[in-house]
Each structure stands twice: as structure tokens, then as C-alpha cells.
Scaffold this motif. Structure first.
Motif, PDB file in Angstrom:
ATOM      1  N   ALA A 160       0.821  -1.205   0.000  1.00  0.00           N
ATOM      2  CA  ALA A 160       0.000   0.000   0.000  1.00  0.00           C
ATOM      3  C   ALA A 160       0.862   1.264   0.000  1.00  0.00           C
ATOM      4  N   GLY A 161       0.216   2.375  -0.294  1.00  0.00           N
ATOM      5  CA  GLY A 161       0.940   3.631  -0.191  1.00  0.00           C
ATOM      6  C   GLY A 161       1.039   4.313  -1.528  1.00  0.00           C
ATOM      7  N   MET A 174       5.453   3.688   4.751  1.00  0.00           N
ATOM      8  CA  MET A 174       4.337   3.330   5.621  1.00  0.00           C
ATOM      9  C   MET A 174       4.858   2.902   6.992  1.00  0.00           C
ATOM     10  N   ARG A 198      -9.253  -1.492   2.170  1.00  0.00           N
ATOM     11  CA  ARG A 198      -8.062  -0.997   1.479  1.00  0.00           C
ATOM     12  C   ARG A 198      -6.893  -1.957   1.647  1.00  0.00           C
ATOM     13  N   GLY A 201      -3.480  -3.011   2.808  1.00  0.00           N
ATOM     14  CA  GLY A 201      -2.792  -2.491   3.988  1.00  0.00           C
ATOM     15  C   GLY A 201      -3.697  -2.429   5.193  1.00  0.00           C
ATOM     16  N   TRP A 228      -3.149   1.100   6.709  1.00  0.00           N
ATOM     17  CA  TRP A 228      -3.510   2.167   5.772  1.00  0.00           C
ATOM     18  C   TRP A 228      -4.276   3.265   6.489  1.00  0.00           C
ATOM     19  N   TYR A 279      -1.329   9.047   1.333  1.00  0.00           N
ATOM     20  CA  TYR A 279      -2.255   9.094   0.199  1.00  0.00           C
ATOM     21  C   TYR A 279      -1.507   9.459  -1.073  1.00  0.00           C
TER      22      TYR A 279
END
Ligand code: HEC
Length: 265
Positions: free
Chosen positions: A30-31, A38, A162, A164, A168, A187
Motif C-alpha cells: 500500500a501507499g 508506511m 483498502r 494495507g 492504511w 495518500y
């Protein structure tokens, strides 16, 4: 017998490799922004024996109620769920959450739009445990119009929605730029949500210091629960099943040994 043993060992080794491989091999995906790293939290609720931290969930509900609930709904949740077994306000003395005084008080703290059954008039009344968390805006257009063009998404299952997951959510809350309240590093750009948290914003009932980091962790704990309220029960059942299967396997092995004790094979 030998080939059977070999095959069994091979299968065991392959499954082990697959399990550990999954455990180690998943890169954190994610990220948005590439230069933001993160932050990874060691959540209590992850892993096969994971449980939710009840005090953190209660603080998290307070953050949700005092900060997030002016924009984000929890449409899949009723107030009574707060007092369900495994929920933040479960109390053994009140197996039926409708009787739980905390749940009643929290419900009554919300205003519910209803219809008077005698007159048919639209009325407002305090919430009861059976009510769902109410909608905040009349419709999506109104929600977007009040929030820089984007409707605040429902948060009931956000911690699952989402990549993660909980991390997240947590990173979104802690990674706003100091000088630009709309720029979010996790984001990877501008958001329609300005940084919602600032130090000391809530006064925790249990005296915990309300730093941004603390509030972000707590509200994430609460939202992780709301996204998967049956997790603890599921994991307990899973563990019990594994123990049962293990005992069964041992018994089967012993009886196998006994039955074939005197036979050359
Ligand atoms: C003033 C209104 C407002 C408040 C208060 C607010 N939000 Fe938001 N939130 C928004 C809007 C609008 C968006 C959509 C932002 C976007 O997509 O650019 C959003 C987006 C989010 C997202 C991103 C979801 C995604 O798309 O991945 C998360 C997570 C979130 N909010 C959590 C929270 C939490 C937790 C709180 C309370 C601590 C909170 N918000 C408080 C308005 C708000």
C-alpha cells in the motif's frame, strides 16, 4: 510404507514452505507516494490468536464519536453491536446489549430521524440500542457538496476495504503535511479531508494522553473491530478445531500402530 512416508513428508514440507513463504514474502504494497514509508504497527489483533484491545477500542469509539462522526457514517453498525460479545462495551452482566447502560447512553446521545406512528409526522428522537448509526447527509451529492467535492466514505468496513488494512487507515491519519492540512503523504497527494486530528483534541475518559498518534491508533483499533466484529470468535473456534484435529490424528496413529502391531508390513 516407505514411499507413503516420503510423500507425506514432501507434502508437509511443501505446505510449510508455502505457509512461511506467504508469511515472509508479502511485500508491503500500500501507499501512494513513493518517498513516504508506511509506518507498520504491531496490531494486537493480527495473527492466529489475535484479540482486540478493549481499552483502545473504547478510546477509539470516543475519537470516532467526537471527531469522525461529523462526516463519516458507520452504516453497517447498530448501537447494540457496541455491547455484543467481543465488542468495545461488552459486559457479562448484560448478555443482551439492549440492557447495557453504556450502550443505552451512547445510543441516546445520537438523534434519529423517525416517523410518529400515530400522526405520520417526521420527528426526531434520541437513539435506542436497536437503531443503526444514522446517515449524516441526505444524499451523496449533499455529502460531496459539504466536503470539497468528495463524499466521506463509510467507515464501517474501511479497515478491510483498502490494501494495507488497519495500517492504511492509521497512516492516513498520521501522515498529513505540517504546512498543508490537505496534503497527505500516505495518500500521495491532496485529499478532500483536511487533517482531522490534532494533539489534545479529545479528553480521554481513562486519562490516556490524546496525541495524534494515540488517537490514530485507537480509532483504527475501533474501526478494525467494526470491520470484523466476529474475528475473535472465529479465531478461537479455529484454534479449538486445530487442537481437536491434532488429538484425533494422535489417536488415529496410536490405533493404527495397535492394529498392525503383529503384522509384517
Ligand atoms: C470534515 C469532514 C471529515 C472528518 C471530520 C473526517 N473525515 Fe475522513 N474523509 C473526509 C472526506 C471528504 C474524505 C474523502 C477524501 C478524499 O478521497 O480525497 C475522507 C476520507 C477518509 C479516509 C480515506 C479513505 C480512502 O479512500 O482510503 C479515511 C481512512 C478517513 N477519512 C478516516 C477518517 C477518520 C478515522 C476520521 C476521524 C478521526 C475522519 N476521517 C474525519 C471527511 C472527513
Amino acid at each position: 510404507m516407505k514411499t507413503v512416508m516420503k510423500k507425506t513428508l514432501l507434502i508437509a514440507a511443501t505446505s510449510l514452505a508455502a505457509i512461511t513463504g506467504v508469511g515472509l514474502g508479502v511485500a508491503y504494497a500500500a501507499g501512494g507516494s513513493s518517498d513516504y514509508e508506511m509506518k507498520h504497527v504491531h496490531w494486537h489483533f493480527n495473527g492466529p490468536f489475535g484479540t482486540y484491545d478493549r481499552a483502545a477500542m473504547q478510546r477509539g469509539y470516543q475519537v470516532y464519536r467526537e471527531v469522525c462522526s461529523s462526516c463519516h457514517q458507520l452504516k453497517f453498525l447498530s448501537f447494540r453491536h457496541l455491547g455484543d460479545k467481543g465488542g468495545p462495551y461488552y459486559d457479562e452482566a448484560y448478555p443482551n446489549p439492549n440492557d447495557n447502560p453504556y450502550v443505552k447512553a451512547f445510543a441516546a446521545d445520537w438523534t434519529i430521524q423517525d416517523i410518529d406512528l400515530d400522526t405520520g409526522d417526521a420527528i426526531e428522537r434520541p437513539g435506542i440500542p436497536a437503531d443503526r448509526f444514522p446517515a449524516i447527509y441526505d444524499n451523496a451529492a449533499a455529502a460531496a457538496a459539504s466536503n470539497n467535492g468528495k463524499a466521506p466514505p463509510d467507515l464501517s468496513v474501511m479497515a478491510k476495504a483498502r490494501t494495507g488494512g488497519a495500517d492504511w487507515l492509521y497512516n492516513i491519519l498520521i501522515s498529513y503535511d505540517k504546512d498543508d492540512v490537505f496534503y497527505n503523504k500516505a495518500y500521495g497527494g491532496q485529499m478532500a479531508m483536511a487533517a482531522p486530528l490534532s494533539d489534545g483534541m479529545v479528553e480521554y475518559a481513562d486519562g490516556t494522553e490524546a496525541t495524534v498518534d494515540q488517537m490514530a491508533k485507537d480509532v483504527t483499533e475501533f474501526l478494525a473491530w467494526s470491520a470484523d466484529p466476529k474475528m475473535e470468535v472465529r479465531k478461537q473456534t479455529g484454534t479449538a478445531t486445530m487442537i481437536y484435529l491434532l488429538i484425533l490424528a494422535i489417536l488415529a496413529y496410536i490405533s493404527y500402530k495397535r492394529v498392525w502391531r503383529n503384522v509384517e508390513h
